[in-house]
Write a protein that holds these residues in place. Structure first.
Motif, PDB file in Angstrom:
ATOM      1  N   GLN A   1      -3.976  -4.206  -3.585  1.00 27.78           N
ATOM      2  CA  GLN A   1      -4.972  -5.206  -3.179  1.00 27.78           C
ATOM      3  C   GLN A   1      -4.463  -6.632  -3.368  1.00 27.78           C
ATOM      4  O   GLN A   1      -4.819  -7.523  -2.621  1.00 27.78           O
TER       5      GLN A   1
ATOM      6  N   GLN B   1       0.823  -1.204   0.000  1.00 28.18           N
ATOM      7  CA  GLN B   1       0.000   0.000   0.000  1.00 28.18           C
ATOM      8  C   GLN B   1       0.855   1.252   0.000  1.00 28.18           C
ATOM      9  O   GLN B   1       0.462   2.294  -0.514  1.00 28.18           O
ATOM     10  N   GLY B   2       2.047   1.126   0.578  1.00 31.59           N
ATOM     11  CA  GLY B   2       2.924   2.276   0.584  1.00 31.59           C
ATOM     12  C   GLY B   2       3.574   2.532  -0.769  1.00 31.59           C
ATOM     13  O   GLY B   2       3.913   3.666  -1.100  1.00 31.59           O
TER      14      GLY B   2
ATOM     15  N   LEU C   1       2.571   0.887  -3.968  1.00 36.80           N
ATOM     16  CA  LEU C   1       1.838   0.621  -5.205  1.00 36.80           C
ATOM     17  C   LEU C   1       0.517   1.371  -5.210  1.00 36.80           C
ATOM     18  O   LEU C   1      -0.044   1.669  -4.153  1.00 36.80           O
ATOM     19  N   PRO C   2      -0.025   1.629  -6.399  1.00 36.64           N
ATOM     20  CA  PRO C   2      -1.382   2.174  -6.474  1.00 36.64           C
ATOM     21  C   PRO C   2      -2.367   1.190  -5.842  1.00 36.64           C
ATOM     22  O   PRO C   2      -2.128  -0.021  -5.862  1.00 36.64           O
ATOM     23  N   GLN C   3      -3.446   1.723  -5.332  1.00 34.30           N
ATOM     24  CA  GLN C   3      -4.398   0.932  -4.557  1.00 34.30           C
ATOM     25  C   GLN C   3      -4.824  -0.359  -5.261  1.00 34.30           C
ATOM     26  O   GLN C   3      -4.862  -1.419  -4.659  1.00 34.30           O
TER      27      GLN C   3
END
Lengths: 290, 251, 319
Positions: free
Chosen positions: A143, A134-135, A137-139
């Motif tokens: 996931q 999450q820090g 990569l794009p959301q």
């Protein structure tokens, strides 16, 4: 005292009865005796447990649920050993490579995963990896790294065992005489061809028995996955035991059943492991004279 | 004169501080059989292994059948040149080095299939023919462990020949064999030299073989070719006392 | 078991704590100001409120309700984390494959009032209370008490009930009052409110506690209350502190223990959501508060309390 025994290497202080017992005992095969010893220990333990307030009825009632978790253990172990084997193969090729990247990455891999506790690694996969993703990569991509407990657990065990097995595979590769690789080289075979066609098939025979041992050890370590909080569908015997034991305040009874399940599993696989080992040792021997 | 089959120029090889080869220059002609001999540590085996770059020379160059490779860093281009060169050189080792997990015929077929990418049917025919040549066609489907040392070495020769090399390198091919098995290997080598006129470079202590088969003998001493000549010259009277002493000792 | 518990707690705390600090909380590449959150939550749960909860909004076009609430309504599923083996609060029946317990009924009712269905998740307690759930589930309906520490990482609703906390000793013990526990060994679940109570560090915003247990007791921590109760029977500890319903359940299941004195405090238990959720939870917490208040007012919670505990423990101290 000086009841002398007839010429045999029997201690001289033996009385007549002791002596004849010993003679009778000599006729019983060693394996039968060992089996008897096991049976006696098992009976003693069973008596000890039933007489010391353990709720055996509860254990029998809940045993099916705990035993059912065994398939989860086997499934986890099979997936994890497959992953670990692939990782160990890559790791070992890195360890014997002259390429600084391959050598460095595999060295870091084995150092970290052998140098930290498995349980900590499992929590890292479960908790730290999603945070990292999450820090960085794009959301929508992050996931993909939020895994359920059982996935994080299997991956964690595969990476940990892969690191140990890297060393097994590396020594397997190095146990193949250098002349083998050299002969292939002289025939014009590339590095990849030499590894794939000549070195690895021979190394495989060397590493299969120790890999079987790793698998058996892994069966026991999959119990740690339950500590991540696996869902009930994916609960192994230890997790089921923890939960049912906790709910009914029968923790110790539950753990004893779980221990028996794991013991049974390792027993079964050790049997196959021994067969495999015997078969492997019957194969070819080195062609190089001493 | 025809172009030499092997041309070596200024070949040096050091292992750390130890200089094993101190400048080798030699031309070997097509069909020539050259025997290299000398004490252990004289550099003869290292030289042979430098010819197909199993050892990387420190300086110098090697040309085999028109493919020239010089000492240098392992660039992609140079690696492929070395492979080309190796395909032109068959090599037979002291320890045979057959692949134990393959049958005899698989050993022979492996390189033509994988390296040259030839069709299985062609390669199988050729491999069987080679096994007939070395007298082991009945062992085609055995694993090497079932063969005697002499038989294994004959398979190793067939395996090298399957690549249809222009040069055969032999690195002490009979040293690891029991005495009664040596002659069967030497017989195969002799036939190879005489009926197929293969260019051969042989490191050996078998002076009987040298006398009978070699066109030229090179005496290695302290990292150089100390003396060379025909077997007739060598065995009659070596020029150098050092060579003579060695020959006296081994004959 | 003690060792594994310590290890896992250590790992969980280390990770959540350390990484939270490192990433500045909830870490998102597209961290936006959460001032935009429409409904200012009236939650009494935490002093450090919505202003500190960072919101990461990846989808611009949210439906009617925004944030995590929006997603729940959209998917029609409320993912509830709870303990599968903590009767009578929550338990899973292997035989029938059904969930049951007070928390189960409460969670199911909440979902019904939201118009969605429940799916159950069973993370370990340490992981649950450490926050930082990585969006694996939406809320905890697991009899979790509100503490200052937890409120750093979790957003709590109004309490939905109050568990009386009490002590128990072996049936044949000669300890008859709480005062006699001075210098004794007390077993308790690690990192839970009872341990904080014994340490006299328990602090819950809006509640004051009287520390009735002597200060010089020796605290022995366990992974769960149930292990502590097991050890009480073996005599490794002299007393156990736990929820009174749990202790009563143990007596019912045949453990030879008895309750010691009256409950020492009432523990407020609430529904929790994760502050570090990638979608803002403010509107979800507001909605949960609305439903919990409604369930208090219409008597639903009292009814469920009677069903599972035999008494109504949904009224707070002084209520």
């Amino acid at each position: 005292m000086t009841n002398k025994a007839d010429g045999e290497a029997v201690p001289q202080t033996r009385h007549g009865l002791a002596h004849s017992l010993e003679v009778a005992s000599l006729r019983v095969p060693f394996r039968v005796k060992v089996a008897l010893v096991w049976a006696v220990i098992a009976v003693l333990l069973a008596v000890a447990f039933t007489r010391s307030g353990f709720d055996v009825e509860w254990m029998i009632e809940k045993a099916p649920a705990i035993v059912k978790g065994a398939w989860v253990t086997v499934l986890f172990s099979v997936i994890a050993i497959t992953g670990a084997t692939l990782l160990a193969l890559l790791g070992a090729l890195g360890r014997v490579s002259r390429n600084p990247i391959a050598y460095g990455v595999s060295g870091f891999y084995t150092s970290f995963f052998r140098g930290t506790p498995l349980i900590v690694q499992l929590f890292l996969w479960y908790l730290a990896l999603p945070q990292l993703a999450q820090g960085l990569l794009p959301q929508e991509y992050a996931q993909w790294f939020i895994w359920p407990a059982q996935v994080a657990g299997i991956v964690g065990i595969a990476f940990n065992y892969g690191a140990y097995m890297t060393e097994i595979f590396r020594s397997g590769i190095e146990a193949v005489p250098h002349g083998q690789s050299e002969a292939a080289e002289a025939l014009g075979m590339s590095y990849r061809q030499r590894m794939r066609r000549v070195v690895l098939p021979q190394a495989a025979r060397i590493v299969i028995p120790p890999t079987g041992n790793e698998f058996i050890a892994m069966i026991k370590d999959t119990a740690l996955i339950g500590l991540l909080g696996t869902t009930l569908l994916w609960a192994d015997p230890f997790r089921v035991a923890q939960l049912t034991g906790k709910a009914d305040f029968r923790n110790l009874e539950a753990l004893i059943v779980a221990a028996l399940v794991y013991w049974g599993l390792t027993g079964i696989f050790s049997f196959f492991q021994r067969k495999l080992e015997t078969r492997m040792s019957k194969g070819y021997v080195r062609t190089v004279p001493a | 004169m025809t172009e030499p089959m092997i041309r070596v120029r200024g070949l040096h090889k050091s292992f750390g501080a130890l200089e094993v080869l101190k400048g080798i220059d030699i031309d070997i002609h097509p069909g020539e059989v050259v025997v290299l001999f000398g004490r252990s540590g004289s550099g003869k085996s290292t030289f042979l292994r430098c010819v197909n770059f199993l050892e990387e020379p420190t300086t110098g160059s090697v040309e085999v059948a028109g493919v020239e490779v010089s000492a240098g860093p392992p660039t992609r281009q140079r690696k492929s040149a070395i492979r080309d060169l190796r395909i032109r050189c068959g090599m037979v080792f002291q320890q045979f080095n057959l692949f134990p997990h393959m049958t005899v015929i698989e050993n022979v077929m492996e390189a033509p299939l994988r390296v040259k990418g030839e069709s299985t049917a062609d390669v199988r025919d050729r491999a069987l023919a080679l096994l007939v040549d070395v007298g082991l066609d009945d062992k085609a489907d055995e694993h090497p462990i079932r063969l005697s040392g002499g038989q294994q070495q004959r398979v190793a020769i067939a395996r090298a020949l399957a690549m249809q090399p222009q040069v055969m390198l032999f690195d002490e091919p009979t040293s690891a064999l029991d005495p009664e098995l040596i002659h069967e290997v030497l017989a195969v080598m002799k036939r190879l030299a005489e009926t197929h006129s293969t260019t051969m470079v042989v490191v050996t202590h078998e002076m009987g073989f040298a006398r009978e088969v070699a066109d030229r003998m090179c005496f290695f001493h302290e990292g150089i070719i100390f003396e060379q000549g025909t077997p007739a010259e060598m065995f009659a009277q070596a020029r150098e006392p050092e060579t003579q002493r060695f020959l006296d000792a081994v004959i | 078991m003690g060792t594994t518990r310590r290890l896992s707690i250590a790992a969980a705390l280390m990770l959540s704590g350390g990484l939270l600090a490192a990433c500045g909380g909830g870490g998102g590449s597209a961290t936006t100001s959460s001032e935009a959150a429409p409904e200012s939550s009236s939650s009494s749960s935490s002093s450090s409120e919505s202003a500190s909860s960072e919101a990461t909004e990846s989808s611009e076009a949210a439906p009617a309700a925004d944030g995590l609430l929006g997603q729940i309504l959209e998917t029609g599923t409320l993912r509830v984390a709870t303990d599968p083996a903590y009767p009578p609060q929550s338990s899973y029946d292997e035989g029938t494959g059904e969930w049951q317990g007070f928390d189960i009924d409460v969670a199911t009712e909440i979902a019904t009032r939201m118009g969605v269905v429940v799916s159950w998740e069973t993370p370990s307690w340490d992981v649950l209370t450490a926050g930082n759930w990585n969006d694996r589930w939406d809320v905890s309906v697991g009899s979790m008490s509100i503490t200052d520490e937890r409120a750093q990482v979790l957003d709590f609703t109004e309490p939905y009930y109050f568990t009386p906390a009490g002590l128990a000793v072996q049936e044949g013990s000669d300890i008859t009052s709480i005062d006699q526990l001075s210098g004794k060994r007390i077993g308790v679940c690690g990192a839970c409110t009872y341990e904080f109570y014994l340490n006299r560090t328990l602090a819950i915003p809006g509640f004051a506690f009287e520390f009735l247990v002597p200060e010089d007791v020796e605290i022995v921590t366990y992974d769960t209350d149930s292990t502590a109760i097991q050890d009480l029977k073996l005599g490794r500890v002299d007393a156990v502190m736990s929820a009174v319903p749990t202790l009563e359940e143990a007596v019912k299941k045949g453990k030879e223990i008895r309750l010691l004195g009256d409950p020492v405090f009432l523990e407020p238990l609430a529904v929790a959501a994760d502050k570090s959720s990638s979608l803002p939870v403010d509107s979800l917490v507001a909605e949960l508060n609305r439903i919990v208040t409604e369930m208090h007012e219409d008597g639903t919670l009292s009814e469920l309390s009677m069903k599972w505990y035999g008494i109504d423990i949904t009224k707070g101290p002084g209520a």
